[in-house]
Design an enzyme around this catalytic site. Structure first.
Site, short mmCIF file in Angstrom:
data_model
loop_
_atom_site.label_atom_id
_atom_site.label_comp_id
_atom_site.label_asym_id
_atom_site.label_seq_id
_atom_site.Cartn_x
_atom_site.Cartn_y
_atom_site.Cartn_z
N ASP A 144 0.85 -1.19 0.00
CA ASP A 144 0.00 0.00 0.00
C ASP A 144 0.89 1.24 0.00
O ASP A 144 1.73 1.41 0.89
CB ASP A 144 -0.89 0.00 1.25
N THR A 217 2.31 -9.90 -13.12
CA THR A 217 0.93 -10.13 -12.71
C THR A 217 -0.04 -9.52 -13.72
O THR A 217 0.32 -8.65 -14.52
CB THR A 217 0.66 -9.50 -11.33
#
Length: 239
Positions: A144, A217
């Protein structure tokens, strides 16, 4: 599976102490598959938190280099890395139980046996459970960014955390970070450069190209199509 991802701390008067956390726990709803994985696979491949060092070879049933990943999300890239590197042991830490369940499910489907998972605060795990000088690599991918200035103090990559990671790495071990927020990448670089025991593996002394060891990803592929950047940092423990 113990659902308390962070242990309470108390002051001398017995009052609970507030701690700055780098994560917000978003539980989400478990799918039937994730719930089944937690019920059936956690007893085999899950690791409960304990406030004392764990014997890593005993955890995996063998001696092998250990890679620890912090915040593996749904676990797809972690499972892919474990599958591609059967000669290494992988320990993943994630605070969101749907991600833990998904990771266990994916590992079983892939026949991966060199992976263990935890559902707890990674800082506590590093402080209490991971022996010093025991890890080949620590991976922190897309944490984050806490992009608002007033929240920057919540970023997990700070000097005390990076020093903690360094103690857990073997000499020659690597702390590998990746982020898609340039300002956070710059912050990471500043923090890591301030610690004498690390050496930047970048030839230009900033960022490295994405290594083959880190799978691309779907989130990252989408970002690339939209022109978003990703910054990888790899720092080796040299002291």
């Amino acid at each position: 599976m113990n659902n308390d991802v962070i242990s309470p701390e108390f002051d001398e008067n017995g009052r609970a102490m507030r701690r700055i956390r780098s994560f917000v726990r978003r539980q989400g709803r478990l799918t039937k598959g994730q719930q089944h994985a937690l019920e059936t696979l956690w007893p085999v491949n899950g690791v409960e938190y304990q406030p004392e060092p764990v014997e890593l070879a005993g955890l995996f049933g063998r001696e092998a280099p250990v890679v620890l990943e912090i915040g593996f999300g749904m676990g797809s890239s972690l499972v892919a890395m474990a599958e591609a590197n059967p000669q290494q042991n992988f320990l993943g830490i994630e605070v969101h139980s749907p991600g833990v369940g998904a990771c266990l499910q994916s590992a079983q489907e892939a026949g991966v046996e060199n992976l263990r998972v935890m559902c707890h605060d990674a800082v506590e795990v590093l402080e209490k459970m991971i022996p010093d000088n025991s890890l080949r690599m620590v991976q922190l991918f897309f944490p984050d960014p806490w992009h608002k200035a007033r929240h920057n103090k919540r970023r997990i990559v700070q000097v005390p955390f990076a020093e903690l990671v360094m103690r857990k790495l073997k000499l020659g071990g690597v702390f590998h970070m990746a982020t898609d927020w340039e300002a956070y990448a710059e912050h990471m670089l500043e923090v890591m450069n301030s610690i004498a025991g690390y050496q930047n593996q970048s030839a230009t002394q900033d960022y490295v190209p994405r290594p083959e060891s880190r799978p691309l990803t779907k989130f990252e592929q989408r970002g690339q199509r939209l022109g978003h950047g990703v910054w990888d940092l790899m720092f080796e423990r040299i002291k």
